[in-house]
Design a protein around this motif. Structure first.
Motif, short mmCIF file in Angstrom:
data_model
loop_
_atom_site.label_atom_id
_atom_site.label_comp_id
_atom_site.label_asym_id
_atom_site.label_seq_id
_atom_site.Cartn_x
_atom_site.Cartn_y
_atom_site.Cartn_z
N PHE A 214 0.92 -1.32 0.01
CA PHE A 214 0.01 0.09 0.00
C PHE A 214 0.86 1.35 0.01
N GLY A 215 0.38 2.03 -1.02
CA GLY A 215 1.16 3.30 -0.75
C GLY A 215 2.71 3.66 -1.21
N PRO A 216 3.02 4.84 -1.42
CA PRO A 216 4.49 5.09 -2.03
C PRO A 216 5.45 4.30 -1.32
N GLY A 217 5.30 3.99 -0.03
CA GLY A 217 6.36 3.15 0.48
C GLY A 217 6.34 1.75 0.42
N GLN A 218 5.22 1.07 -0.46
CA GLN A 218 4.80 -0.18 -0.46
C GLN A 218 4.77 -1.02 0.93
N LEU A 219 3.96 -0.23 1.98
CA LEU A 219 3.92 -1.03 3.05
C LEU A 219 2.86 -2.08 2.94
N PRO A 220 3.36 -3.27 3.51
CA PRO A 220 2.71 -4.32 3.69
C PRO A 220 1.41 -4.21 4.58
N ILE A 221 0.30 -4.24 4.15
CA ILE A 221 -1.02 -3.90 4.95
C ILE A 221 -2.07 -5.10 4.89
N TRP A 222 -3.35 -5.06 5.79
CA TRP A 222 -4.27 -5.96 5.74
C TRP A 222 -5.41 -5.28 4.94
N LEU A 223 -5.70 -6.00 3.99
CA LEU A 223 -7.12 -5.54 3.23
C LEU A 223 -8.28 -6.69 4.02
N ILE A 224 -9.15 -5.89 4.46
CA ILE A 224 -10.09 -6.84 5.20
C ILE A 224 -11.50 -6.88 4.02
N LEU A 225 -11.76 -8.05 3.80
CA LEU A 225 -12.57 -8.42 2.79
C LEU A 225 -14.07 -8.78 3.03
N ARG A 226 -14.35 -9.40 4.24
CA ARG A 226 -15.42 -9.69 4.50
C ARG A 226 -16.43 -8.82 5.74
N TYR A 227 -17.60 -8.89 5.42
CA TYR A 227 -18.45 -7.93 6.47
C TYR A 227 -18.00 -8.28 8.05
N ALA A 228 -18.19 -9.40 8.49
CA ALA A 228 -18.27 -9.57 9.90
C ALA A 228 -16.95 -9.09 10.53
N PRO A 229 -15.53 -9.44 9.94
CA PRO A 229 -14.47 -8.70 10.39
C PRO A 229 -14.13 -7.43 10.07
N ALA A 230 -14.76 -6.82 9.07
CA ALA A 230 -14.75 -5.58 8.94
C ALA A 230 -15.50 -4.58 10.01
N ARG A 231 -16.64 -5.16 10.14
CA ARG A 231 -17.46 -4.61 11.09
C ARG A 231 -16.85 -4.45 12.45
N ALA A 232 -16.25 -5.35 12.63
CA ALA A 232 -15.84 -5.86 14.15
C ALA A 232 -14.41 -4.85 14.14
N MET A 233 -13.81 -4.80 13.16
CA MET A 233 -12.63 -3.84 13.14
C MET A 233 -12.89 -2.32 13.34
N LEU A 234 -13.88 -1.96 12.51
CA LEU A 234 -14.39 -0.35 12.48
C LEU A 234 -14.71 -0.09 13.88
N ALA A 235 -15.35 -1.02 14.75
CA ALA A 235 -15.84 -0.56 16.09
C ALA A 235 -14.77 -0.65 17.04
N ASP A 236 -13.75 -1.25 16.69
CA ASP A 236 -12.78 -1.56 17.83
C ASP A 236 -11.70 -0.48 18.13
#
Length: 432
Positions: free
Chosen positions: A44-66
């Motif tokens: 991700f980004g200019p520095g090519q930083l390795p990141i997590w891309l969250i792709l499903r509803y349940a973990p995404a919803r959990a992460m956004l509220a955490d």
């Protein structure tokens, strides 16, 4: 682990954003990845930083509220966003609690359901006036003007921006989201907006809080306001700032002048660009398949809210802001380690088949499921209800005034701007 620390053996993972990440016409790459795992690693980004891309509803919803995921920590690696999303430590968008909670509390009342519903007749009248102007000019027309002029009118009305200044505010705001086309114009627009909003804040403070009820009043621009019009949101926030300043910070609100100016900018830009992009994409999708438009027309008034939710599901915002885990967090099937970055592409959430049966099909009668179109958790979009009202009133007015509305070119020939936060058609040429 530091936010900027790279991870070995991550050089073979894909680069994100993908070419169609900001496109309303998805290629299916996100869906393919989501079928394989609830999350995946990308660079991700200019520095090519390795990141997590969250792709499903349940973990995404959990992460956004955490609360263990921080927006403020992303300022450490300068996330690659557009000019309109320049990282700003004084902005509500980049704050974590308790600062985010403190600032959000000041503006919540301005976007309260009751306040927005009081604006609905004015929003409806403004949408109809724009459509009448298009009809008077004659066919063909361009619905993109309606899609973007209405939101800037609405957010300026809510904030208390004088009528005479709204066109230049719209021009400056639009320039920010064409940073990839004209960086100099975007920088000039950003400077002009900061200067204007700073001056507006100063002038509103000097004028004092306007009347919330009583006789009709005029704004600085001279336009007539309804007799029961509430004070502009800027007046409400400025009053809170001045009260805190007079009390020497005793109330604990601690709103700084830099935060006040940044807040004005955030509300202005956020209320304009995102709503305009979503309205543009919804109209294009409805008109790209005649049966969809006819299905919308056939609905009764009780069916329109479900249709709006379905259209918003189909066309969510492109993605949420990145977040950094402040400790190891197990999201079910994968663990985001402390210092790692996670991003939620909302287009993937809206097409999760475990939540939305047959997700690639638009069903205007679908029973709505709480979707993530406007995010979730503390950073859930404060203007979500306002955006719903604007979309509803645009659709209602078009159904009433132009039931024969149709594109003048094949849908496949429409050209899209894909580097804005929300990809959208450059024009929506129509006749009626």
């Amino acid at each position: 682990m530091s936010v900027t620390e790279t991870v070995q053996n991550d050089q073979d993972i894909p680069v994100f954003p993908f070419p169609d990440t900001f496109s309303p016409r998805q290629s299916g790459q996100l869906a393919d990845l989501a079928r394989q795992a609830p999350a995946t690693r990308v660079r991700f980004g200019p520095g090519q930083l390795p990141i997590w891309l969250i792709l499903r509803y349940a973990p995404a919803r959990a992460m956004l509220a955490d609360p263990r995921f921080s927006r403020t920590r992303t300022l450490e690696f300068n996330p690659p966003l557009t000019a309109g999303q320049i990282p700003d430590p004084n902005s509500l968008l980049w704050m974590d609690p308790p600062d985010h909670t403190r600032l959000r509390r000041l503006v919540n009342a301005g976007f309260a359901h009751r306040r927005i519903e009081r604006m609905r007749p004015w929003i409806a009248a403004t949408a109809r006036a724009r459509i009448d102007a298009m009809l008077t000019a004659g066919a063909p027309g361009d619905l993109r003007g309606l899609a973007f002029h209405l939101p800037i009118e609405v957010i300026c009305q809510l904030l208390g921006v004088p009528d005479l200044d709204r066109e230049k505010v719209r021009t400056w705001s639009e320039s920010l989201f064409r940073f990839h086309l004209d960086p100099k114009a975007a920088a000039a627009g950003l400077g002009a907006l900061y200067g204007y909003m700073g001056e507006l804040v100063r002038s509103r403070r000097a004028a004092g809080a306007g009347p919330s009820t009583g006789a009709s009043a005029r704004t600085d621009g001279g336009e007539q306001q309804p007799a029961d019009a509430p004070r502009g949101l800027l007046d409400v926030v400025i009053a809170a700032y001045d009260e805190e300043e007079a009390a020497g910070g005793a109330s604990g609100a601690r709103l700084s002048e830099a935060e006040l100016h940044s807040l004005a900018m955030t509300l202005l830009i956020g209320g304009f660009e995102t709503t305009g992009g979503v309205i543009s994409n919804v109209l294009t999708t409805l008109l790209s398949d005649r049966s969809r438009w006819e299905s919308l027309i056939a609905l009764d008034a009780d069916g329109l809210p479900n249709a709006v939710e379905e259209l918003l599901r189909y066309h969510p915002l492109s993605m949420t802001f990145p977040r950094v885990a402040t400790e190891d967090v197990d999201l079910g099937g994968f663990v985001v380690r402390a210092g790692e970055v996670a991003v939620v592409p909302l287009a993937a959430m809206s097409r999760d088949p475990d939540v939305f049966p047959d997700p690639d099909r638009i069903d205007l009668t679908r029973e709505p499921v709480p979707n993530l179109t406007f995010g979730h958790g503390p950073h859930h979009c404060i203007g979500a209800h306002l955006a719903r009202v604007e979309l509803t009133e645009v659709l209602t007015a078009l159904i009433e005034k132009t039931p024969g509305l149709r594109l003048t070119v094949p849908a496949k020939d429409l050209r899209y701007e894909l580097k804005a936060p929300i990809g959208r058609p450059e024009t929506i040429p129509v006749t009626w």
